[in-house]
Design a protein around this motif. Sequence first.
Motif, PDB file in Angstrom:
ATOM      1  N   ILE A   1       0.851  -1.191   0.000  1.00  0.00           N
ATOM      2  CA  ILE A   1       0.000   0.000   0.000  1.00  0.00           C
ATOM      3  C   ILE A   1       0.886   1.241   0.000  1.00  0.00           C
ATOM      4  O   ILE A   1       1.784   1.380   0.824  1.00  0.00           O
ATOM      5  CB  ILE A   1      -0.934  -0.004   1.215  1.00  0.00           C
ATOM      6  CG1 ILE A   1      -1.950  -1.130   1.057  1.00  0.00           C
ATOM      7  CG2 ILE A   1      -1.663   1.328   1.342  1.00  0.00           C
ATOM      8  CD1 ILE A   1      -2.846  -1.294   2.231  1.00  0.00           C
ATOM      9  N   GLN A   2       0.642   2.130  -0.957  1.00  0.00           N
ATOM     10  CA  GLN A   2       1.523   3.284  -1.143  1.00  0.00           C
ATOM     11  C   GLN A   2       1.018   4.518  -0.399  1.00  0.00           C
ATOM     12  O   GLN A   2       1.812   5.274   0.138  1.00  0.00           O
ATOM     13  CB  GLN A   2       1.650   3.609  -2.630  1.00  0.00           C
ATOM     14  CG  GLN A   2       2.055   2.426  -3.486  1.00  0.00           C
ATOM     15  CD  GLN A   2       3.486   2.006  -3.241  1.00  0.00           C
ATOM     16  OE1 GLN A   2       4.356   2.837  -3.026  1.00  0.00           O
ATOM     17  NE2 GLN A   2       3.734   0.714  -3.242  1.00  0.00           N
ATOM     18  N   ALA A   3      -0.266   4.740  -0.401  1.00  0.00           N
ATOM     19  CA  ALA A   3      -0.790   5.950   0.246  1.00  0.00           C
ATOM     20  C   ALA A   3      -2.211   5.691   0.720  1.00  0.00           C
ATOM     21  O   ALA A   3      -2.899   4.807   0.205  1.00  0.00           O
ATOM     22  CB  ALA A   3      -0.764   7.118  -0.734  1.00  0.00           C
ATOM     23  N   TRP A   4      -2.634   6.473   1.698  1.00  0.00           N
ATOM     24  CA  TRP A   4      -3.943   6.307   2.322  1.00  0.00           C
ATOM     25  C   TRP A   4      -4.733   7.597   2.197  1.00  0.00           C
ATOM     26  O   TRP A   4      -4.148   8.678   2.165  1.00  0.00           O
ATOM     27  CB  TRP A   4      -3.775   6.000   3.814  1.00  0.00           C
ATOM     28  CG  TRP A   4      -2.934   4.815   4.101  1.00  0.00           C
ATOM     29  CD1 TRP A   4      -1.585   4.710   3.915  1.00  0.00           C
ATOM     30  CD2 TRP A   4      -3.363   3.556   4.619  1.00  0.00           C
ATOM     31  NE1 TRP A   4      -1.167   3.465   4.292  1.00  0.00           N
ATOM     32  CE2 TRP A   4      -2.232   2.738   4.734  1.00  0.00           C
ATOM     33  CE3 TRP A   4      -4.609   3.056   5.012  1.00  0.00           C
ATOM     34  CZ2 TRP A   4      -2.303   1.445   5.216  1.00  0.00           C
ATOM     35  CZ3 TRP A   4      -4.664   1.772   5.499  1.00  0.00           C
ATOM     36  CH2 TRP A   4      -3.530   0.968   5.590  1.00  0.00           C
ATOM     37  N   SER A   5      -6.032   7.469   2.180  1.00  0.00           N
ATOM     38  CA  SER A   5      -6.857   8.665   2.091  1.00  0.00           C
ATOM     39  C   SER A   5      -8.146   8.433   2.876  1.00  0.00           C
ATOM     40  O   SER A   5      -8.891   7.492   2.624  1.00  0.00           O
ATOM     41  CB  SER A   5      -7.137   8.933   0.615  1.00  0.00           C
ATOM     42  OG  SER A   5      -8.276   9.694   0.465  1.00  0.00           O
TER      43      SER A   5
END
Lengths: 506, 177
Positions: A296-300
């Motif tokens: 997982i590269q980024a969260w939002s």
Amino acid sequence: MSQAAPDAASLPQDGQEHRLHPLSWLFVLVAQLKQFILPLIVLLFAGRGDRHDLWGLLAVGALVLASLAEYFTYRYLLRSDGIRIRSGWLHRSLREIPFARIHNVNLHQSLLHRLFGVAEVRLESAGGVKPEAQMRVLRLDQALALEALVRRRGTPGAGAAGIDAEAAPPLLTLSTGELVRLGLISNRGMLVVAAAFGALAQAGNDIFATVVERWGKLLFGRVSAFMGAHAHDSALGLGLAAISLVVAALVLVRLLSVLLAILQFHGFTLREDDGRLSVERGLLARSRSSARRRRIQAWSLREGVLHRWFRRRSLRVDTAAGQRGAQEHHTLKDIAPIATPRRCDELIGHFLPAAGWGALDWQPVHRGAWLRIAIPGLLFALLATGALWWNFGGIGLLGLLLVPLQLWRAHRIAGACGYADNGKLVAWRSGWLAKTWNFAECDKVQALRLSQSPLDRRLGMASLLLDTAGASPFGAPLHLHHLPLAAAQALSARLGAQLARRRLQW
Amino acid sequence: MTSTEFDAAQASAPAAQPPTVETWHAPPARAVRLHAGFLAAIFGVCGLGAMIGPLLAMDDHRATRIGVAFALLLLGPSLGGWIGARLRHQRWKLDAEGLWLRTGRLWWRETRVPASRVQHVDLKHGPLERRFRLATLVVHTAAVHLSGITVRGLDEGDAQRLRDALARQLDDAGDAL
């Protein structure tokens, strides 16, 4: 989809090449028909009654042949460390995909797939628009076994892991009540309605106008029956009819949204087993996608106005397998389509235990940020007022009322923005009515850009773009705006130094 | 800095150290001239091409036509030249942390690619660039918006050294199959 425990024996691992399921050609054909559906419909309807129908039949025949050819030329070979795929007849291709490079595994079953007990498997690696391998289709038990094989990186011995996975309690499930809320909040129906409007406008016949006219007449009939004669002339009657039409349309769109949410997210389960996340969902068409946690590269995290009314938020992630367009909704994206704020925080804490999400020290943006945010709107308001004054005289000056409104809005937006960085996690929150928290582990940042416009320089601020893999090409999630120049430079320098020391871990 | 200075700095560095010269490098003057001239020509041709139809279609107002044509011939290339000459604000630097690139003056940008995040490096020579011993280096990353960082107007020797240094750091990272 997850009823049967994956049985490794069902997958042929004898060092031989194998074909897909004998019915594969049917599903290839269906997929191709989906792509050509518009031209085919045009052929069928535009050429009504003359011999052009034949061309449509010919086209379908050619597609059938192409699908059969794809079935007969597509072979796969399972090895201990990867999968080899040979395909093509005139244009041949040979693809070696090591299990270690696969970022996402997607299993997809439409109603037709379920009827025949088969599934479509997509293996995705980092980057690229198309999946690395699209196996259309495998027998369901084989598909499950392949998924398990990728999960264990090709060691068929550890069969117990799959059974453990089924036993682990899901991290998140959605009840029907939640799905209704999701539908009401997300308003997916609007997209469908917009698409339908577009299609109707293209159709040329005045279907849409006719529908509105009929609806209006029906309503006017009711209203006049209620209010007596002369209702047609009264402003009240007109207003009532118009308002009721709008309300009915809004209610219908929301109902459609709820229906879509139930179709897409029925039976939603989020699980984690040995560092792998998997999401399963769908009422008629089931799909399961899974990826390793560290991929997982980024969260939002999002909270719109409607979210706030229902006290819910939604959590999404970016994986490096950046599928775009039609395939996008198959990749692992929605970790929690809808959940309470507390549950979202718990999930983030669960997946990023060491990152300290709950104890971030949020820093405000530059003190003058509100001015920077307000200026474009202010210029517009002043120009508009000028134009109004020119045209209508003194009454046009009422446009100046926009100025304090704009200043107040800018103040609220600037107050809502903030950034945080604790050495492990870098986060940016923004939005006043619709709030968003975007964050990523520092190591997942790929490149940085510090930028300053002339106005920024005058006010002593700068923007910092932290770019990650797999982000949406429209708008960068980690674009930290209006930071004090010194803070932006310090953050840029610290991250740059930290990234240079660490190797990229996919 | 000229290329001889660069060489001197290279020679003085210990052999074991990666060849990093931690100063900002400006593009050579000929690169700025080439870039500005090229963009000026492109803008001039495009401007004339776009306006030639309307100009010919105007029957009378001979003086106006000539005036507009002259204004176009003047304005197009000068706009192109001005945009092209912005290259003179570009500075690059390679240090132990990675590649730095600064561009622009009014709209100022500083891009930083950590050496460990470089995916691959392209070296491009156009026909004009080859003639003037210049090169363009594109550093690719896995990011979405900053996926190709372009360093324009590099001296050929500098470009080779920059590419080799970045490639060596890539090999050291050893993420290959």
